[in-house]
Enzyme design. Structure first.
Site, PDB file in Angstrom:
ATOM      1  N   LYS A   1       0.838  -1.200   0.000  1.00 34.81           N
ATOM      2  CA  LYS A   1       0.000   0.000   0.000  1.00 34.81           C
ATOM      3  C   LYS A   1       0.874   1.252   0.000  1.00 34.81           C
ATOM      4  CE  LYS A   1      -3.531   2.329   2.664  1.00 34.81           C
ATOM      5  NZ  LYS A   1      -4.417   2.300   3.813  1.00 34.81           N
TER       6      LYS A   1
ATOM      7  N   GLU B   1      10.939  -4.882   3.556  1.00 38.59           N
ATOM      8  CA  GLU B   1      11.026  -6.272   3.108  1.00 38.59           C
ATOM      9  C   GLU B   1      10.575  -6.410   1.648  1.00 38.59           C
ATOM     10  OE1 GLU B   1       9.639  -5.039   5.789  1.00 38.59           O
ATOM     11  OE2 GLU B   1       9.501  -6.477   7.437  1.00 38.59           O
TER      12      GLU B   1
ATOM     13  N   GLY C   1      -4.311  -2.430   5.208  1.00 41.46           N
ATOM     14  CA  GLY C   1      -3.702  -3.662   4.700  1.00 41.46           C
ATOM     15  C   GLY C   1      -4.447  -4.916   5.133  1.00 41.46           C
ATOM     16  N   ARG C   2      -4.775  -5.000   6.403  1.00 40.50           N
ATOM     17  CA  ARG C   2      -5.408  -6.223   6.921  1.00 40.50           C
ATOM     18  C   ARG C   2      -6.865  -6.366   6.500  1.00 40.50           C
ATOM     19  NH1 ARG C   2      -3.972  -2.525  10.551  1.00 40.50           N
ATOM     20  NH2 ARG C   2      -5.504  -1.629  11.991  1.00 40.50           N
TER      21      ARG C   2
ATOM     22  N   GLU D   1      -3.563  -6.374  15.283  1.00 37.89           N
ATOM     23  CA  GLU D   1      -3.115  -5.083  14.742  1.00 37.89           C
ATOM     24  C   GLU D   1      -4.258  -4.062  14.811  1.00 37.89           C
ATOM     25  OE1 GLU D   1      -1.687  -4.212  10.516  1.00 37.89           O
ATOM     26  OE2 GLU D   1       0.250  -4.487  11.484  1.00 37.89           O
TER      27      GLU D   1
ATOM     28  N   HIS E   1      -2.885 -32.271  19.125  1.00 40.34           N
ATOM     29  CA  HIS E   1      -1.708 -33.063  19.485  1.00 40.34           C
ATOM     30  C   HIS E   1      -0.511 -32.151  19.714  1.00 40.34           C
ATOM     31  CE1 HIS E   1      -4.153 -36.462  18.404  1.00 40.34           C
ATOM     32  NE2 HIS E   1      -4.486 -35.800  17.315  1.00 40.34           N
TER      33      HIS E   1
ATOM     34  N   LYS F   1      10.202  -0.277  13.012  1.00 41.24           N
ATOM     35  CA  LYS F   1      10.690  -0.033  11.640  1.00 41.24           C
ATOM     36  C   LYS F   1      11.793   1.019  11.658  1.00 41.24           C
ATOM     37  CE  LYS F   1       6.207  -0.657   9.333  1.00 41.24           C
ATOM     38  NZ  LYS F   1       5.157   0.009   8.565  1.00 41.24           N
TER      39      LYS F   1
HETATM   40  O1  F6P Z   1       3.983  -2.865   9.446  1.00 41.93           O
HETATM   41  C1  F6P Z   1       2.600  -3.093   9.461  1.00 41.93           C
HETATM   42  C2  F6P Z   1       2.016  -2.903   8.113  1.00 41.93           C
HETATM   43  O2  F6P Z   1       1.934  -1.565   7.834  1.00 41.93           O
HETATM   44  C3  F6P Z   1       0.650  -3.576   7.992  1.00 41.93           C
HETATM   45  O3  F6P Z   1      -0.360  -2.811   8.531  1.00 41.93           O
HETATM   46  C4  F6P Z   1       0.561  -3.782   6.516  1.00 41.93           C
HETATM   47  O4  F6P Z   1      -0.420  -4.724   6.173  1.00 41.93           O
HETATM   48  C5  F6P Z   1       1.968  -4.230   6.202  1.00 41.93           C
HETATM   49  O5  F6P Z   1       2.794  -3.512   7.091  1.00 41.93           O
HETATM   50  C6  F6P Z   1       2.414  -4.010   4.784  1.00 41.93           C
HETATM   51  O6  F6P Z   1       2.334  -2.667   4.454  1.00 41.93           O
HETATM   52  P1  F6P Z   1       2.425  -2.198   2.945  1.00 41.93           P
HETATM   53  O7  F6P Z   1       1.276  -2.796   2.211  1.00 41.93           O
HETATM   54  O8  F6P Z   1       2.371  -0.717   2.956  1.00 41.93           O
HETATM   55  O9  F6P Z   1       3.734  -2.704   2.394  1.00 41.93           O
END
Ligand code: F6P
Length: 453
Positions: A173, A179, A222-223, A308, A339, A442
């Protein structure tokens, strides 16, 4: 809109007093003493029935919880969500994931030459499409997911892939997540050329060199974004028709949530029962146990959705809350969970609440789900058992029973939990749509990497 503390609600105070009478009550006796309980404590939503007869509640508890919802302004908040009011106040945004179900996104067909798809994304840009692909992937395309900055995941995803027949979907987003961007750069350096970006930051995606950009609305967190273009790799894995079914299932749950009174509204009831367990019975954890291999990734998805969204201790008025909020959510698919960690749920000293999700896959799975819920509720009664073999029982759980489990049911289930989380945010006076708690880590990681910390 009500942004006062729930502690000021008369119903909250009544529930506190009422909880005292429930500490001594035994579920085994309630269930045995009232054969109608199992029949009455159910509520139906599209495709699914909630059985909450094993929750430690009675008729008065339910009335007080419904009153609490009313005092919190639940209906007004719900209306605000669906009508696009700016309820995400710390980010000054509306919250529009339900609009994505009312008017689903239209996707252009993808060139059949792409036999491999690699989704790069993390958090909400990964967990939703990954869950869809794992649950209902039809195997027509090889769809892989990379969320970690650990190169091992990326290397495994690209093993055997040809640049020409591979489509890389970069989902972010913000288009600033370390990452995801590192993984995208690494694939570019490795010679991959076909990049589609799914983002709300078109400029950054253009700079990166994406050949196509699918927009992600700013107002969808995002979620909550699996219904948007962020679900694209999921769609490629399960097919357009199944994805459309998935979205309509979500829409059906929206209708239920909008129309049903609290007493028979499944997401609202689950929210209220959850708050009762956390705030009045002191249960700080919730196990989510889907009895379907298709849903093995659901606990990870719900962890982000619930924790979150509501793992916060500052309320909408910037005050520190004086009550517990989101429980620790964890889980795994049944039966393997039985289990592994279920020992603690049955005999550990800290009681944990549980949601069993029975997908009617087969009799053995349904029987095991029911057996676990019964064991938690009833425990053992034989006085002659040595202490180490006794089960204390009286541990609350609900069973969500699906008639079958299709992509439509998955849509219903995810929307159900979204609305549960929303309702709990209303009860706890929390903004469920921001995530400031992830920022500090971060920043520190970036400083450490630059050698300034
Ligand atoms: O670090 C948390 C977060 O911002 C989440 O809320 C989000 O889903 C994820 O990282 C990925 O964010 P982005 O879509 O901006 O890469």
């Amino acid at each position: 809109m009500n942004t006062s503390s729930p502690l000021d609600c008369p119903a909250w105070k009544k529930l506190e007093a009422h909880a005292d009478t429930w500490r001594a009550a035994r579920l085994a006796e309630l269930l045995a003493g009232d054969p109608g309980r199992a029949r009455q404590m159910v509520a139906a939503a599209p495709g699914v029935e909630l059985d909450y007869s094993r929750q430690r509640v009675g008729a008065l508890t339910l009335r007080l919880l419904a009153r609490l919802a009313a005092e919190r302004g639940f209906e007004e908040w719900r209306e605000a969500l669906f009508s696009g009011k700016k309820i995400n106040t710390t980010e000054d945004r509306a919250v529009t994931h339900t609009a994505l179900r009312a008017s689903p996104v239209k996707f252009k067909p993808v060139d059949p030459k792409y036999t491999r798809v690699i989704n790069l994304g993390t958090g909400g840009s990964d967990l939703g499409p990954r869950l869809l692909a794992d649950a209902f992937g039809d195997g027509k395309r090889d769809v892989r997911f990379v969320a970690n900055i650990d190169p091992v995941e990326r290397e495994r995803a690209v093993a055997g892939a040809q640049a020409d027949s591979t489509l890389v979907v970069v989902v972010s987003k913000t288009f600033s997540t370390q990452e995801t961007l590192e993984n995208a750069k690494a694939l570019k350096s490795a010679g991959f050329r076909n990049f589609i970006a799914v983002t709300a930051n078109a400029k950054a995606a253009e700079q990166f060199g994406a050949s196509e950009i699918l927009p992600m609305p700013e107002s969808v967190g995002g979620r909550y974004s699996v219904w948007s273009a962020a679900g694209f790799a999921g769609l490629l894995a399960i097919g357009g028709e199944a994805f459309a079914e998935f979205v309509s299932g979500g829409r059906e749950m929206d209708e239920h949530f909008l129309q049903e009174p609290v007493e028979s509204n499944v997401p609202a009831l689950m929210a209220l029962l959850g708050a009762w367990n956390v705030n009045f019975l002191g249960l700080g954890a919730l196990a989510v146990l889907p009895y379907a291999h298709r849903l093995r990734l659901l606990p990870a998805y719900l962890q982000q959705l619930e924790m979150e969204s509501n793992g916060k201790s500052v309320d909408r008025g910037e005050r520190t809350v004086g009550y517990a909020t989101c429980p620790v959510v964890f889980g795994a698919e049944g039966t393997p969970a039985q289990h592994a960690f279920m020992q603690l749920l049955h005999q550990g000293p800290q009681p944990v609440a549980a949601d069993f999700i029975d997908c009617s896959v087969n009799e053995a799975l349904s029987a095991n789900a029911r057996a676990q819920a019964d064991a938690l509720a009833y425990g053992t009664s034989e006085a002659e058992l040595p202490p180490h073999r006794r089960h204390p029982g009286n541990r609350p759980s609900s069973i969500l029973k699906f008639r079958q489990f299709t992509p439509r049911d998955l849509g219903r289930l995810l929307a159900l939990y979204e609305h549960k989380v929303f309702t709990q945010g209303v009860l706890w006076n929390i903004n469920s749509f921001d995530q400031w708690g992830v920022e500090l880590g971060k920043q520190l990681a970036n400083r450490i990497l630059k050698g300034v910390a």
